[in-house]
Design a protein around this motif. Structure first.
Motif, PDB file in Angstrom:
ATOM      1  N   LEU A  59       0.847  -1.189   0.000  1.00 15.61           N
ATOM      2  CA  LEU A  59       0.000   0.000   0.000  1.00 15.61           C
ATOM      3  C   LEU A  59       0.884   1.241   0.000  1.00 15.61           C
ATOM      4  CD1 LEU A  59      -2.948   0.961   0.157  1.00 15.61           C
ATOM      5  CD2 LEU A  59      -2.744   0.869   2.636  1.00 15.61           C
ATOM      6  N   SER A  60       0.625   2.182  -0.924  1.00 15.49           N
ATOM      7  CA  SER A  60       1.460   3.381  -1.013  1.00 15.49           C
ATOM      8  C   SER A  60       0.695   4.678  -0.782  1.00 15.49           C
ATOM      9  CB  SER A  60       2.167   3.453  -2.371  1.00 15.49           C
ATOM     10  OG  SER A  60       1.217   3.504  -3.417  1.00 15.49           O
ATOM     11  N   GLU A  61      -0.639   4.639  -0.872  1.00 14.95           N
ATOM     12  CA  GLU A  61      -1.404   5.864  -0.680  1.00 14.95           C
ATOM     13  C   GLU A  61      -2.860   5.528  -0.361  1.00 14.95           C
ATOM     14  OE1 GLU A  61      -2.770   9.577  -3.470  1.00 14.95           O
ATOM     15  OE2 GLU A  61      -0.702   8.913  -3.632  1.00 14.95           O
ATOM     16  N   ALA A 119       6.363   2.496  -0.143  1.00 12.84           N
ATOM     17  CA  ALA A 119       5.250   1.852   0.553  1.00 12.84           C
ATOM     18  C   ALA A 119       5.044   2.505   1.923  1.00 12.84           C
ATOM     19  CB  ALA A 119       5.532   0.364   0.728  1.00 12.84           C
ATOM     20  N   ILE A 120       3.790   2.521   2.358  1.00 10.31           N
ATOM     21  CA  ILE A 120       3.478   3.002   3.708  1.00 10.31           C
ATOM     22  C   ILE A 120       3.884   1.921   4.699  1.00 10.31           C
ATOM     23  CG2 ILE A 120       1.613   3.586   5.304  1.00 10.31           C
ATOM     24  CD1 ILE A 120       0.067   4.700   2.865  1.00 10.31           C
ATOM     25  N   ASN A 121       4.701   2.290   5.666  1.00 12.96           N
ATOM     26  CA  ASN A 121       5.090   1.382   6.737  1.00 12.96           C
ATOM     27  C   ASN A 121       4.132   1.637   7.902  1.00 12.96           C
ATOM     28  OD1 ASN A 121       6.210   0.024   8.898  1.00 12.96           O
ATOM     29  ND2 ASN A 121       8.309   0.670   8.461  1.00 12.96           N
ATOM     30  N   LEU A 122       3.282   0.656   8.197  1.00 12.56           N
ATOM     31  CA  LEU A 122       2.279   0.847   9.255  1.00 12.56           C
ATOM     32  C   LEU A 122       2.903   1.121  10.617  1.00 12.56           C
ATOM     33  CD1 LEU A 122      -0.538  -1.706   8.418  1.00 12.56           C
ATOM     34  CD2 LEU A 122      -0.414   0.717   7.923  1.00 12.56           C
ATOM     35  N   ASN A 123       4.137   0.689  10.835  1.00 12.79           N
ATOM     36  CA  ASN A 123       4.817   0.987  12.105  1.00 12.79           C
ATOM     37  C   ASN A 123       5.094   2.475  12.266  1.00 12.79           C
ATOM     38  OD1 ASN A 123       4.871  -1.737  12.867  1.00 12.79           O
ATOM     39  ND2 ASN A 123       6.767  -2.072  11.725  1.00 12.79           N
ATOM     40  N   ASP A 124       5.158   3.200  11.152  1.00 14.49           N
ATOM     41  CA  ASP A 124       5.398   4.643  11.198  1.00 14.49           C
ATOM     42  C   ASP A 124       4.114   5.445  11.426  1.00 14.49           C
ATOM     43  OD1 ASP A 124       8.076   4.196  10.716  1.00 14.49           O
ATOM     44  OD2 ASP A 124       7.933   4.592   8.560  1.00 14.49           O
ATOM     45  N   ALA A 153       3.591   8.257   1.707  1.00 16.30           N
ATOM     46  CA  ALA A 153       4.971   8.139   2.177  1.00 16.30           C
ATOM     47  C   ALA A 153       5.883   8.713   1.100  1.00 16.30           C
ATOM     48  CB  ALA A 153       5.326   6.693   2.463  1.00 16.30           C
ATOM     49  N   LYS A 154       6.945   9.370   1.550  1.00 15.37           N
ATOM     50  CA  LYS A 154       7.894   9.977   0.615  1.00 15.37           C
ATOM     51  C   LYS A 154       9.306   9.672   1.101  1.00 15.37           C
ATOM     52  CE  LYS A 154       8.369  14.521   0.747  1.00 15.37           C
ATOM     53  NZ  LYS A 154       8.147  15.957   0.534  1.00 15.37           N
ATOM     54  N   LYS A 155      10.193   9.410   0.145  1.00 15.29           N
ATOM     55  CA  LYS A 155      11.592   9.125   0.480  1.00 15.29           C
ATOM     56  C   LYS A 155      12.458  10.283   0.024  1.00 15.29           C
ATOM     57  CE  LYS A 155      14.785   5.270   0.288  1.00 15.29           C
ATOM     58  NZ  LYS A 155      14.980   3.926  -0.236  1.00 15.29           N
ATOM     59  N   ASN A 157      16.600  11.606   0.695  1.00 17.63           N
ATOM     60  CA  ASN A 157      17.903  11.343   1.312  1.00 17.63           C
ATOM     61  C   ASN A 157      17.885  10.049   2.119  1.00 17.63           C
ATOM     62  OD1 ASN A 157      18.832  13.788   0.243  1.00 17.63           O
ATOM     63  ND2 ASN A 157      18.136  14.908   2.060  1.00 17.63           N
ATOM     64  N   ASN A 158      17.327   8.993   1.536  1.00 17.68           N
ATOM     65  CA  ASN A 158      17.207   7.673   2.171  1.00 17.68           C
ATOM     66  C   ASN A 158      16.387   7.677   3.459  1.00 17.68           C
ATOM     67  OD1 ASN A 158      18.598   6.332   0.142  1.00 17.68           O
ATOM     68  ND2 ASN A 158      20.585   6.717   1.107  1.00 17.68           N
ATOM     69  N   GLN A 159      15.631   8.720   3.701  1.00 16.07           N
ATOM     70  CA  GLN A 159      14.766   8.836   4.874  1.00 16.07           C
ATOM     71  C   GLN A 159      13.311   8.814   4.392  1.00 16.07           C
ATOM     72  OE1 GLN A 159      15.830   9.245   8.120  1.00 16.07           O
ATOM     73  NE2 GLN A 159      13.795   9.493   8.990  1.00 16.07           N
ATOM     74  N   VAL A 160      12.498   7.905   4.941  1.00 20.22           N
ATOM     75  CA  VAL A 160      11.086   7.818   4.562  1.00 20.22           C
ATOM     76  C   VAL A 160      10.245   8.569   5.586  1.00 20.22           C
ATOM     77  CG1 VAL A 160       9.118   6.268   4.197  1.00 20.22           C
ATOM     78  CG2 VAL A 160      11.393   5.600   3.391  1.00 20.22           C
ATOM     79  N   THR A 161       9.391   9.446   5.078  1.00 19.81           N
ATOM     80  CA  THR A 161       8.445  10.183   5.920  1.00 19.81           C
ATOM     81  C   THR A 161       7.038   9.776   5.508  1.00 19.81           C
ATOM     82  OG1 THR A 161       9.952  12.071   6.027  1.00 19.81           O
ATOM     83  CG2 THR A 161       7.651  12.475   6.630  1.00 19.81           C
TER      84      THR A 161
END
Length: 194
Positions: A59-61, A119-124, A153-155, A157-161
Motif C-alpha cells: 500500500l502506497s497511498e 510503501a506506507i510502513n504501518l509501524n510509522d 509516504a515519501k523518500k 535522502n534515504n529517509q522515509v516520511t
C-alpha cells in the motif's frame, strides 16, 4: 424574412438558455464537497482490506475523496504496487460501506515511475486519520471539516516520511495541511486562492 429572423432568434435563445442550464448543473455538481472528516476508518483496517484483494501488493497511498465516477459518493481510494514494482493497483471502496469494492484495477509501472514508489510502513503511522484531521484543523486555525485527506509516504535522502495531507475548502480558498503521521507535527501549510 421577418418570420425567419424571429424563428432563428427564438431557436438561438432556447439553445442559449439550455446551455446555461447545463453549465449551471455541471458547476453545481463540481462544487459538491464531502465531509471527509466523517470517514476515518483506522489505517490498519484499510491495509487489511487492500491486501486481502491484492495479495503481493504494498500500500502506497490512501485518499478519502468525493468520487464523481460513482455518483459523487465518498470513497477510500487505495493505491499500491507489487513487490517486483512492475504493476500498480488502484482500489476504490465505498466510504460508507468499506466492504463494498467499487474498483480494483492494475496498470503497468514505467521505469521512471519506479523511482518514486514508497510503501506506507504501518509501524510509522502512530496517528490515525481523526487525530491528523484535528491537528490539521488546529494548524490551519479552522473548525471546518476537510473535503479530502490522504496518507502517503515519501523518500528523501534515504529517509522515509509518512504523512497526511488534509484539505479544507472555504469560499474561494483551499488550504492543505501536511501532518507527520508519526508525531502529528505540522510539516507545512499551503493555501491557494481562486
Amino acid at each position: 424574412m421577418n418570420a425567419l429572423k424571429h424563428k432563428l432568434l427564438t431557436i438561438g435563445t432556447v439553445l442559449l438558455i439550455g446551455i446555461s442550464f447545463m453549465a449551471s448543473v455541471h458547476v453545481a455538481h463540481a462544487d459538491k464537497q464531502i465531509n471527509a472528516g466523517q470517514y476515518t476508518t483506522d489505517i490498519q483496517t484499510l491495509q487489511k482490506i487492500f491486501t486481502a484483494k491484492n495479495e503481493g501488493f504494498n500500500l502506497s497511498e490512501i485518499t478519502v475523496e468525493n468520487d464523481h465516477d460513482f455518483k459523487t459518493k465518498p470513497v477510500y481510494k487505495m493505491e499500491g504496487f507489487n513487490h517486483q514494482q512492475t504493476q500498480e493497483r488502484e482500489m476504490k471502496i465505498a466510504a460508507t460501506d468499506i466492504h463494498k469494492t467499487l474498483k480494483n484495477k492494475s496498470e503497468h509501472i514505467s521505469r521512471d515511475e519506479r523511482k518514486h514508489l514508497v510503501a506506507i510502513n504501518l509501524n510509522d503511522v502512530k496517528k490515525q486519520p481523526d487525530e491528523a484531521i484535528k491537528a490539521a484543523q488546529k494548524y490551519a486555525g479552522t473548525k471546518n471539516n476537510p473535503s479530502e485527506w490522504q496518507l502517503k509516504a515519501k523518500k528523501r535522502n534515504n529517509q522515509v516520511t509518512t504523512y497526511y495531507q488534509v484539505t479544507f475548502v472555504a469560499k474561494h480558498r483551499e488550504t492543505t495541511v501536511t501532518v507527520d503521521a508519526t508525531t502529528g507535527d505540522k510539516i507545512k501549510i499551503t493555501t491557494e486562492h481562486d
